[in-house]
Design an enzyme around this catalytic site. Structure first.
Site, PDB file in Angstrom:
ATOM      1  N   HIS A 166      54.647  23.565 -45.526  1.00  0.00           N
ATOM      2  CA  HIS A 166      55.533  22.528 -46.067  1.00  0.00           C
ATOM      3  C   HIS A 166      56.923  23.114 -46.330  1.00  0.00           C
ATOM      4  O   HIS A 166      57.944  22.497 -45.988  1.00  0.00           O
ATOM      5  CB  HIS A 166      54.918  21.991 -47.363  1.00  0.00           C
ATOM      6  CG  HIS A 166      55.777  21.011 -48.100  1.00  0.00           C
ATOM      7  ND1 HIS A 166      55.559  19.651 -48.049  1.00  0.00           N
ATOM      8  CD2 HIS A 166      56.852  21.179 -48.909  1.00  0.00           C
ATOM      9  CE1 HIS A 166      56.455  19.035 -48.796  1.00  0.00           C
ATOM     10  NE2 HIS A 166      57.266  19.941 -49.324  1.00  0.00           N
ATOM     11  N   GLU A 167      56.960  24.306 -46.928  1.00  0.00           N
ATOM     12  CA  GLU A 167      58.252  24.919 -47.227  1.00  0.00           C
ATOM     13  C   GLU A 167      58.979  25.350 -45.957  1.00  0.00           C
ATOM     14  O   GLU A 167      60.205  25.242 -45.863  1.00  0.00           O
ATOM     15  CB  GLU A 167      58.066  26.113 -48.171  1.00  0.00           C
ATOM     16  CG  GLU A 167      57.463  25.752 -49.522  1.00  0.00           C
ATOM     17  CD  GLU A 167      58.202  24.611 -50.200  1.00  0.00           C
ATOM     18  OE1 GLU A 167      59.447  24.556 -50.101  1.00  0.00           O
ATOM     19  OE2 GLU A 167      57.541  23.764 -50.832  1.00  0.00           O
ATOM     20  N   HIS A 170      60.965  22.602 -44.504  1.00  0.00           N
ATOM     21  CA  HIS A 170      62.304  22.478 -45.093  1.00  0.00           C
ATOM     22  C   HIS A 170      63.263  23.495 -44.487  1.00  0.00           C
ATOM     23  O   HIS A 170      64.454  23.214 -44.307  1.00  0.00           O
ATOM     24  CB  HIS A 170      62.230  22.683 -46.615  1.00  0.00           C
ATOM     25  CG  HIS A 170      61.608  21.543 -47.359  1.00  0.00           C
ATOM     26  ND1 HIS A 170      61.977  20.235 -47.166  1.00  0.00           N
ATOM     27  CD2 HIS A 170      60.622  21.524 -48.302  1.00  0.00           C
ATOM     28  CE1 HIS A 170      61.258  19.444 -47.968  1.00  0.00           C
ATOM     29  NE2 HIS A 170      60.428  20.203 -48.646  1.00  0.00           N
ATOM     30  N   GLU A 252      60.257  14.663 -48.470  1.00  0.00           N
ATOM     31  CA  GLU A 252      58.950  15.237 -48.793  1.00  0.00           C
ATOM     32  C   GLU A 252      57.864  14.704 -47.857  1.00  0.00           C
ATOM     33  O   GLU A 252      56.976  15.454 -47.444  1.00  0.00           O
ATOM     34  CB  GLU A 252      58.593  14.940 -50.253  1.00  0.00           C
ATOM     35  CG  GLU A 252      59.440  15.697 -51.257  1.00  0.00           C
ATOM     36  CD  GLU A 252      59.438  17.193 -51.016  1.00  0.00           C
ATOM     37  OE1 GLU A 252      58.353  17.781 -50.831  1.00  0.00           O
ATOM     38  OE2 GLU A 252      60.531  17.775 -50.976  1.00  0.00           O
TER      39      GLU A 252
END
Length: 671
Positions: A166-167, A170, A252
């Site tokens: 997930h990070e 980003h 998100e």
């Protein structure tokens, strides 16, 4: 949505962010002007004086906000590590032997290699028992990934992998730069409250003294203006929080979806979200700076409110797992109240690692000393046997459209392939790549040419400009690297990057000079060696001088066609022995890049060194134009319909220089 479409979306979000904050600042200026006019009784002034007074107040207010935002933004030029340290983060050593921290570094390294981006700095927040994480930085080269101690303790490897994926979404989507800009703009508005509080206090004190001396009535104008600034600042902060939340919530969902795409399974990230919902600590941070960084965290930094920076937890889980019943969180909460989950024990049950009691990292030196420390190898993860790498002459068919779909979109196969690549790098080389003392000679050894005559020129240049000790160490490493599979060169080079970050800036500047020396030591350096040198050179430059500009992708293909033609002509020349075949490959690339136009094939006389002036131009292309350029590069390299392993690694390197991260090409018939 592919990488280039996501880049366009981030551009639109950046524009929207600027417009919303401009509106917020305009509202603040109006409130402050009204208060100032009333406080100083300027309504009776003539129109010219009133306009001058309003202009002065407007300039002062905007200047205060702008300067504060600029100062805060410049303070964050240290990259993602600066943000992590402000929240109490402690760096995880590259050569840590702590089982918990080694597991974290392994996951981050594998995800970085699978994503085609530099390995970021890794931090742990030892005082945070909740489950949370974030990625910060101006770009991939100065990025940092931080996780809480609670995440290390409670998440199993699949869940930790989902959070890290997930990070990384980003990182590759360009969200980090937007996040840091949000921090700067919010600080600028908040600074008004500091000024307002000071003016109000000073006005009340001085006004009180004057009233005792002359018994005059009425409020002090400074106190009124200060109160207006205080109110306007807080209203502006509330507006900024709403803007921050609205921008963050949209991203998100995209990051969750990207994490699933990366890992090809939902149980990891969904399991992490369930643990956030079922544990009493949740994702709430204790740090006083949690509101400032709330928009860049994996989970909510505080209890849900109007300013929630993330979608509702149950909704995020349901998007990943449509069969999920929110009532399950209550059952999990009761279950874990008696026996909280242990990530390491769950890993042991899955056969991923032996059970071991995790040691809590000591602030300042995580992974070194302390109870529960294991010797090197103790508590190591269990890795499956790695498949054999293809021989150097293997040729595979590759569709340009397929390559574009893979940019910044690693799949489970790429992730598994990255882990397999790490497994096949000899342990002594891994140890030297992760050690801050040996990483520099190892990196220079990787960059030395395989051609004896070119290597001799490079060695002589290193001796002349950087000393015999460094030159001898680089030659020794080059000899130890002889026979290293070409698919392992780029991963090993990337693994040196975290250790390089630990070196002081003057040493990194010296390393930059050494890399320049190797590039220019002899004009006959081949394109693969040159591109690898140039990629690492660019990463070190970005680490030393992060680019914090708002817009860096303004160029069009029309403005940059000469630089693009240089790149395609160089690739055609070095990839095809016959001039006629090289020209056909070049024209195929130009036809993809600029359909319907004619361009003369004129390979540069000085070969790959002609590209030195082209990279800044090409890296500044807009996302859509960069997409066409990558397609054109693929068309040239694979003009005969096939690519060798060396050409595929070359393609990955070029994509890295263009900031279009390309994962290892596993699944293409080569691994």
């Amino acid at each position: 949505m592919n990488f280039f479409e996501r880049q366009r979306q981030v551009r639109r979000l950046s524009t929207r962010l600027v417009l919303l904050f401009v509106l917020a600042v305009v509202g603040i200026v109006v409130v402050v002007n009204l208060a100032a006019v009333v406080a100083f009784n300027a309504t009776t002034a003539d129109p010219g004086q009133l306009a001058g007074f309003v202009a002065m107040v407007t300039v002062a207010t905007v200047a205060a906000i702008g300067l504060a935002a600029l100062v805060r933004t410049l303070a964050l030029r240290g990259g993602g590590g600066k943000v992590a340290r402000e929240l109490g983060g402690v760096p995880v050593p590259t050569d840590t032997t702590d089982p918990e921290l080694r597991r974290l570094r392994n996951v981050v390294e594998e995800m970085a290699l699978a994503s085609g981006v530099p390995v970021p700095e890794v931090y742990v927040l030892p005082e945070e028992t909740a489950i949370n994480a974030f990625a910060a930085g101006w770009g991939p080269s100065d990025a940092a990934v931080a996780v809480t101690w609670g995440a290390l303790q409670r998440l199993n490897r699949d869940e930790l992998q989902g959070v890290i994926a997930h990070e990384f979404a980003h990182v590759v989507n360009g969200d980090m730069r937007l996040n840091i800009r949000l921090m700067g703009l919010l600080f600028g508005i908040l600074f008004l409250t500091v000024i307002g509080r000071g003016m109000a206090r000073f006005g009340l004190i001085s006004g009180g003294g004057r009233q005792r001396g002359n018994n005059s009535g009425g409020a002090n104008p400074l106190a009124l203006v200060g109160l207006a600034l205080l109110v306007a600042g807080y209203v502006g902060v509330l507006a900024g929080r709403l803007i921050q939340a609205s921008v963050s919530r949209q991203r998100e969902y995209l990051a969750d979806a990207s994490a699933v795409q990366y890992t090809r399974q939902t149980r990891g990230i969904a399991g992490a979200l369930k643990k956030i919902g079922g544990l009493s600590d949740g994702s709430e941070l204790r740090s006083p700076k949690r509101d400032e960084v709330g928009h860049m965290l994996f989970g909510e930094a505080a209890r849900a409110s109007w300013f929630a920076t993330h979608p509702p937890l149950a909704k995020r889980i349901q998007v990943l797992d449509p069969s999920f019943d929110p009532a399950e969180l209550q059952r999990l909460s009761r279950q874990w109240a008696a026996a909280p989950p242990s990530g390491r024990q769950e890993d042991a049950a899955l056969g991923l690692a032996p059970a071991a009691a995790p040691s809590r990292p000591t602030p300042g030196r995580p992974g070194h000393g302390g109870p529960g420390q294991g010797a090197p190898g103790q508590g190591a993860e269990v890795s499956p046997a790695a498949p054999a790498l293809p021989v150097a002459g293997t040729r595979v068919r590759l569709d340009p459209a397929d390559v574009l779909g893979r940019v910044a979109a690693p799949t489970e196969t790429a992730y598994t392939h990255a882990a397999a690549l790490l497994d096949q790098i000899p342990q002594p080389l891994l140890d030297r790549a992760r050690n801050r003392q040996t990483a520099v000679p190892l990196l220079l050894g990787l960059l030395l040419s395989a051609e004896p005559q070119v290597r001799q020129h490079q060695y002589a240049a290193l001796v002349e400009r950087h000393g015999r000790d460094l030159a001898d160490a680089a030659i020794h490493e080059a000899q130890a690297l002889a026979g290293l599979h070409p698919m392992l060169v780029l991963p090993l080079a990337e693994l040196t990057f975290p250790a390089l970050r630990e070196r002081p800036a003057p040493e990194l500047e010296s390393l930059l000079a050494a890399v320049f020396t190797l590039i220019h030591a002899d004009g006959s350096i081949n394109v693969s060696e040159y591109c690898l040198s140039r990629l690492l050179l660019a990463e070190i430059q970005e680490l030393l001088r992060p680019d914090s500009r708002w817009r860096t992708d303004r160029r069009t293909l029309t403005d940059s066609r000469s630089a693009a033609a240089f790149l395609l002509a160089t690739l055609a020349q070095v990839g095809h022995g016959e001039p006629a075949e090289a020209e056909r490959a070049f024209q195929a690339g130009m036809g993809t890049l600029l359909p319907g136009t004619s361009w003369t094939y004129a390979p540069p006389e000085n070969g790959v060194l002609a590209l030195e002036t082209a990279w800044p131009v090409l890296d500044g292309l807009r996302p859509g134009d960069k997409e066409r350029l990558v397609a054109a590069v693929v068309a040239v390299i694979s003009h005969d319909g096939e690519m060798t392993v060396a050409e595929i690694e070359l393609l990955r390197t070029i994509c890295g220089l263009l900031h279009c991260p390309l994962p290892p090409m596993a699944g293409s018939g080569i691994g």
